[in-house]
Design a protein around this motif. Structure first.
Motif: not given
Length: 268
Positions: A84-102
């Motif tokens: 999360l960019d605290l200046n623009t409030l833009t969230a950038t995807l890093v990646g999925a956790y890989g577990d749908s139950t999380v």
């Protein structure tokens, strides 16, 4: 003329060092609707900063890596990690956790090990994970054995990971190698604890209660939550403290300028 400039530089640097040394950082909180706010640590009052970009979905925990200046954000609807960019409030995807139950409400950076941890908290998945900051993949550490939402807070002064549990409204220490929790005691107040965050500038661990929208600091010896004040309405889930910059850079600048002044005096 140069002498005046050097004196001015030295004075500015020394004033800056003093300001940094006695400043407080910023406590951030986020709710499930992506509203990011700052919190007055003395009163609990929150001030809206803005809304995080919609690609983050339903937002949960926050975690701050002071070494790289990175804010991490967990999306509970997308089961994914973002920065999360605290200046623009833009969230950038890093990646999925890989577990749908999380359902990763708990998120915390362990500065002693350089590891991002996530705590999932639903009846089907009460696990502790190591989370990759390059891919978002969650690697299972173990099951914490407590069935409800778990939230994490790392004490950088002692190197201890703490955890709150929403099922019995209590505080624990957490062994990050085995996922084993050790009970400290009941919170005695909060009924839906979320958003643990350690403030290294005052040495306190803070907590938000999304049931009452109250802000607390915790007695880490007993677990008791001490009320600070109301935060106002909102389903607040994540919290992270961003400390003031380290004074080292400005201190070096000030000392260098003073040393140069002394050399000029000797040469004269």
């Amino acid at each position: 003329m140069r002498g005046l400039n050097i004196r001015s530089l030295a004075a500015t640097a020394l004033v800056a060092v003093g300001c940094v040394a006695f400043s407080q950082g910023t406590m951030y909180v986020i709710d499930s609707s992506r509203a990011l706010s700052t919190v007055d640590i003395a009163t609990g009052a929150k001030t809206l900063v803005g809304t995080v970009s919609s690609n983050a979905g339903t937002t949960g925990g926050l975690a701050w890596d002071n070494a790289t200046g990175t804010m991490y954000l967990t999306s509970t609807s997308l089961d994914s990690l973002f920065t999360l960019d605290l200046n623009t409030l833009t969230a950038t995807l890093v990646g999925a956790y890989g577990d749908s139950t999380v359902v990763m409400h708990g998120l915390e950076w362990d500065s002693s090990a350089g590891v991002l941890y996530g705590a999932s908290g639903v009846s089907a998945n009460n696990n502790l994970y190591r989370v990759s900051t390059t891919t978002g993949a969650a690697t299972l550490v173990g099951n914490v054995g407590l069935t409800s939402f778990n939230n994490l807070g790392f004490h950088s002064g002692t190197g201890v990971m703490y955890m709150t549990h929403g099922g019995n409204d209590s505080l624990y220490t957490l062994n990050t190698a085995t996922a084993t929790p050790t009970l400290i005691g009941p919170l005695n107040g909060p009924t839906n604890p979320h958003g643990l965050a350690y403030n290294q500038d005052d040495g306190r661990m803070y907590l938000i209660d999304s049931a009452t929208d109250n802000f607390y600091w915790l007695d880490l010896a007993t677990g008791n939550a001490n009320l600070i004040g109301s935060m106002g309405s909102g389903n607040l889930l994540g919290m992270a403290y961003v400390p003031v910059p380290e004074p080292g850079t400005m201190a070096v600048l000030g000392l260098g300028a003073l040393a140069l002044m002394r050399r000029r005096k000797k040469a004269a």
